[in-house]
Structure formats: structure tokens, C-alpha cells
Design an enzyme around this catalytic site. Sequence first.
Site, PDB file in Angstrom:
ATOM      1  N   PHE A  93       4.829   0.827  10.078  1.00 37.31           N
ATOM      2  CA  PHE A  93       3.828   1.577   9.322  1.00 37.31           C
ATOM      3  C   PHE A  93       4.495   2.740   8.570  1.00 37.31           C
ATOM      4  O   PHE A  93       5.704   2.943   8.625  1.00 37.31           O
ATOM      5  CB  PHE A  93       2.729   2.080  10.274  1.00 37.31           C
ATOM      6  N   ARG A 135      -0.027   8.411  13.871  1.00 34.14           N
ATOM      7  CA  ARG A 135       0.799   7.737  12.858  1.00 34.14           C
ATOM      8  C   ARG A 135       1.188   8.602  11.660  1.00 34.14           C
ATOM      9  O   ARG A 135       0.720   9.709  11.481  1.00 34.14           O
ATOM     10  CB  ARG A 135       0.095   6.476  12.358  1.00 34.14           C
ATOM     11  N   ASP A 136       2.061   7.987  10.848  1.00 33.59           N
ATOM     12  CA  ASP A 136       2.487   8.461   9.528  1.00 33.59           C
ATOM     13  C   ASP A 136       3.305   9.759   9.589  1.00 33.59           C
ATOM     14  O   ASP A 136       2.945  10.773   8.953  1.00 33.59           O
ATOM     15  CB  ASP A 136       1.271   8.637   8.598  1.00 33.59           C
ATOM     16  N   TRP A 167      -8.936   1.770  -0.246  1.00 29.63           N
ATOM     17  CA  TRP A 167      -9.177   0.770   0.800  1.00 29.63           C
ATOM     18  C   TRP A 167     -10.514   0.063   0.631  1.00 29.63           C
ATOM     19  O   TRP A 167     -10.734  -1.005   1.186  1.00 29.63           O
ATOM     20  CB  TRP A 167      -9.065   1.403   2.193  1.00 29.63           C
ATOM     21  N   TRP A 172      -3.053  -7.450   3.107  1.00 27.30           N
ATOM     22  CA  TRP A 172      -2.423  -6.592   4.101  1.00 27.30           C
ATOM     23  C   TRP A 172      -2.022  -7.430   5.323  1.00 27.30           C
ATOM     24  O   TRP A 172      -2.782  -8.293   5.767  1.00 27.30           O
ATOM     25  CB  TRP A 172      -3.406  -5.492   4.509  1.00 27.30           C
ATOM     26  N   GLU A 209      -5.002  10.538   7.642  1.00 28.64           N
ATOM     27  CA  GLU A 209      -3.783   9.722   7.592  1.00 28.64           C
ATOM     28  C   GLU A 209      -2.786  10.387   6.645  1.00 28.64           C
ATOM     29  O   GLU A 209      -3.140  11.274   5.868  1.00 28.64           O
ATOM     30  CB  GLU A 209      -4.095   8.327   7.033  1.00 28.64           C
ATOM     31  N   ASN A 216       0.854  -1.198   0.000  1.00 27.84           N
ATOM     32  CA  ASN A 216       0.000   0.000   0.000  1.00 27.84           C
ATOM     33  C   ASN A 216       0.886   1.243   0.000  1.00 27.84           C
ATOM     34  O   ASN A 216       1.737   1.361  -0.914  1.00 27.84           O
ATOM     35  CB  ASN A 216      -1.110  -0.043   1.059  1.00 27.84           C
ATOM     36  N   ASP A 217       0.753   2.158   0.911  1.00 26.76           N
ATOM     37  CA  ASP A 217       1.378   3.494   0.803  1.00 26.76           C
ATOM     38  C   ASP A 217       2.867   3.492   0.418  1.00 26.76           C
ATOM     39  O   ASP A 217       3.630   2.690   0.943  1.00 26.76           O
ATOM     40  CB  ASP A 217       1.351   4.220   2.150  1.00 26.76           C
ATOM     41  N   GLN A 263       4.866   0.292   1.964  1.00 27.70           N
ATOM     42  CA  GLN A 263       4.198  -0.641   2.869  1.00 27.70           C
ATOM     43  C   GLN A 263       4.121  -1.981   2.151  1.00 27.70           C
ATOM     44  O   GLN A 263       3.614  -2.076   1.022  1.00 27.70           O
ATOM     45  CB  GLN A 263       2.785  -0.123   3.197  1.00 27.70           C
TER      46      GLN A 263
END
Length: 509
Positions: free
Chosen positions: A104, A173-174, A314, A72, A226, A47-48, A64
Amino acid sequence: MAKPRIRKVVCITALALCALPICAQTPTYNQPYRPQVHFSPAENWTNDPNGLVYFQGEYHLFFQYNPFGDQWGHMSWGHAVSTDLLHWQELPVAIPEKDGIMIFTGSVVVDHENTTGFCAPKNDCLVAIYTGHSQTPQGTLQTQNIAFSLDNGRTWTRYRANPVLDLHLAGFRDPSVSWDPTARHWIMAVSLPKEHKVRFYSSPNLKEWTQLSDFGPAGDTDGDWECPDLLSIPSTNGKSSIWALKVGLNPGAPQGGSGEQYFLGNFDGKSFTQSSEPGSHGWTNYGKDDYCAISFNGLPKGQKPVLLGWMSNWQYASKLPTSPWRGQMSVPRRLSFAKDSTGLTLRQEPIIVPLRGRSIAISGSSLDISDKQQDEHPIRTPVEIRLRFEHPAAEVFGVKLYSDKQHWTEIGFDTSKKEFYIDRTRSGGQIIPDFPIRTTAPMTTDRPYDLTLIVDRSSLEAYAQDGTIAMTNLIYPSSPNFTIQIFPKDARTLNGTGRLWELKSIWEK
Ligand code: FRU
């Protein structure tokens, strides 16, 4: 006599190397729907994009990644490098999940002055700042952590005193980190997803962090916030700059599922304030499939910022009909901003030109190629198409890409609804009920009716109205061959503006 000996050595070396999982097989990139001008991992889930950085002649794309499957899980940082932002070479996993802590999304910076003390005896090295995600007896925990690499991102050592930021929160996060050259310290933008806030911190050494301010709730708050990214963006003419704060929203984006909004304004070194001018809030992408885009750190001075996102949503990411990989990245886009009669706006220009091959002119409303030529040498994705329409003769006009008589994807301007749109309801390969959709973006009659389309085996990236609209949608047509129709029949492209280029695959040596 020498030849067989050399061969034996090569053979033994190859056998030894192939005991390592990374070179068990040479990856192939020719399965149905395999992107040809977009990065995707040889196998498994992504993903990201994470830790985008330029360092010593190489662009790094961390991402990711689940090293163990195509769903995932076991989140780790995969790794690929490129010298031109287009041709990527996948390398072994950079930072794997460890001790029940998943890795993450986050950033990588070049620690130019060895502020961390990690780089010695060198003056500079790469430092990753990422969210550690774990389950504790008290519940989910997300903290910020660091790791460093002394060999250009190939191997990483985690900081022994991790985490460097722990608020004992399930949602924190992130981190997006960059160097503030004026204050001479690091700035982190990190998300508090449920509170719809981006929190800013500063640090002299990436280890100790001081809270500066919060931005939000603002703009769209229908889902978790996010993947924030704070960046300074030059104007198109290069004479001024503006600050942009980009934030992912999931679910609840206007097109359904995940989407990305941006705010334009000012960052004074401590806090971000949104401009009061029209256009200071928008969407980096109006399609369904561009999420958690972040910009590259460490770009050479004078280069416009480069943004790259995950081409998925998603809502259905886990169901995409691809194997043995699942997930792909957008092409990189250079960013600038403009101010015109409509207001402030972000502009995106895809980096694609180096992949151009044979080209065909488009004049009026058709390709300059005979039916016989088309039959003998059909047009195959990947392609780039650019054209600009004359002032519209019709209310609705645009381009249809047919994969067969029953299946096509339509890209158009609807001047009565003031919309730019992509309709993929008849593209073929529909996956789940949320997949067939007509995505729309507000358009204005004050900007040109131009189009840049990048059509790959399973995606369509569209840029319109001088790059002020970006719209990315996955599509799953039955065949890579297609025909183009410009509609309506009397629609006219401006002389000399229309051209189609076949694009060279990034996987060809
Ligand atoms: C966004 C996201 C991030 C998180 C990562 C986990 O797509 O949910 O917020 O760090 O994916 O894989």
C-alpha cells in the site's frame, strides 16, 4: 557486409529482451482520453502516487499499481522516472505484492548517512517505507514495512525483520517519512483512518520507532483519514515558513467522495498544532478529482515543495471510460503560503511552462485569431490558458470550453455567491450519477480574478485567485478540438494578461 551482421545482433537482442513482459510492446499513448501532459501508466490500474523522491538527478514517481488488470487489486508499486517532473518514463514494477501482502501507499527517503546500514558500501541509498496489507485468520492487518534499493530504485530488497511497526490494527496506513535535520532522526506521519488521527513517530534508523503524539480528530471527519503528509512550506516571499499537515478524506469530502484537507500550524519536532489564525484549515483541492497528493522528498535545497496527486475519486474511479489503463496523476505543483487580509492560505503553482508551444494572445474577451485560422488549425488539447479579469462588470463571468455546440465545460467566478466554480454537467461523457457536478470553492473579492487552466484530453486543472484555489475535475469531451468563449460578451481581461499556449505532449520524443 558489416550492416547485416549488426542488424542480426540487434534483432536477437530485441527478441531476447521482448521475452520480458515489460518490453512486449512499445507503449502507445494516443488512445481516446489518454492524458498528454499528465502521467498515466501504459496499461492497467493506478491510484495514489507513492514514494515521490529526487535522487541523483532523477525524480521518482512510484504509484499504487495493479500489474494484472485495470481494476484495483494485487496492489504493488509501479515506477516511473523523470529528469524534469513532466516527461516520465515508465519502468518495471518496483515492489510487487508478495506472499499475500499487498504494498500500500508510503514514502521513499534518501538515507544520506546510511542510518539503516542498508547502503554500504555506499553512504546513501533509497529506502521505502510502506504499508503491508494482508488478510490473516484474525482479519485485515496493516503494518509498516521497509525495503531498500542500491540501484536508484530499479530493484528493491525487503528488510528481513519486517514489519517495523505493527499495532495489530486493520486500519493503520500510508506512512509519510522525512528527515528532521535538527533532531537528526526520521519522522513518520501515519494514519489511523477510522479514529481520524495522524500519529507521529521518530526513529534513528527507520527500523525502531518511538511514538511521539497524535493529531486529530480535527477539521472534517466525515470519512476515513488517509495519505497524511507533513511538510514545511516557505512563504511566497521566501522570508518565513509554516508547517502544513495534509490529510485525505474518503468518502464524505465536500464535493462528494474523496477530497483533501490541510491544516497550517506548527510542528515542534514532536507534535503538530493547528494555528488559530483564519485560513489555517482548507482544502488542497476543491474539485472532485485530486486525491492522496504527497510531496517529493530529497529536493535540492532552496526548491519549494512539490505536490502531486491522483486525479480521480473513489466514487467512480473503477468506471472511468479509458483503456488499456485506468488512472492518472496531476501535474506537479510548487507550494508556498501567503498571509493577507483574508488570512493564511496555501498557494499552488503548476509546473507546466517547459511544455509550452505555439501561443495565441487573448485580448478583451476573445482570442486574437481569425475564424478562418481557427477552422484551418483548430485548437486541440492539451493547452494552458492564463488570464486575469478586470474588476467584474458582471456578477458571473469566466470561460466556457466548447467541444461542440451542445457540450461545454464552464469555469467561472460568481461574485454574488462568492464562489469560484467549474461546471462539468454539460461536458459530455457522463459516467455515473455522481459524475455531472458543479464544484465550488469560496472566493474573496480581496484577491485577483485570475485563472490558470490546464486542459488535457480528459481533465481540467484550474488555479484561481493567485493560486490560492486549486480545482481539478476529470472531463470526457467527445473530441480533443474545442473553442473558447469568454463570458459575458463585455467581460474584459486585463491588457496583456491573456494567453493560450498549445502544450507539447510529454510522450513525444
Ligand atoms: C487511498 C488508499 C490508501 C491505501 C491505498 C490502497 O487512496 O486507500 O489509504 O494505502 O489507497 O491502494
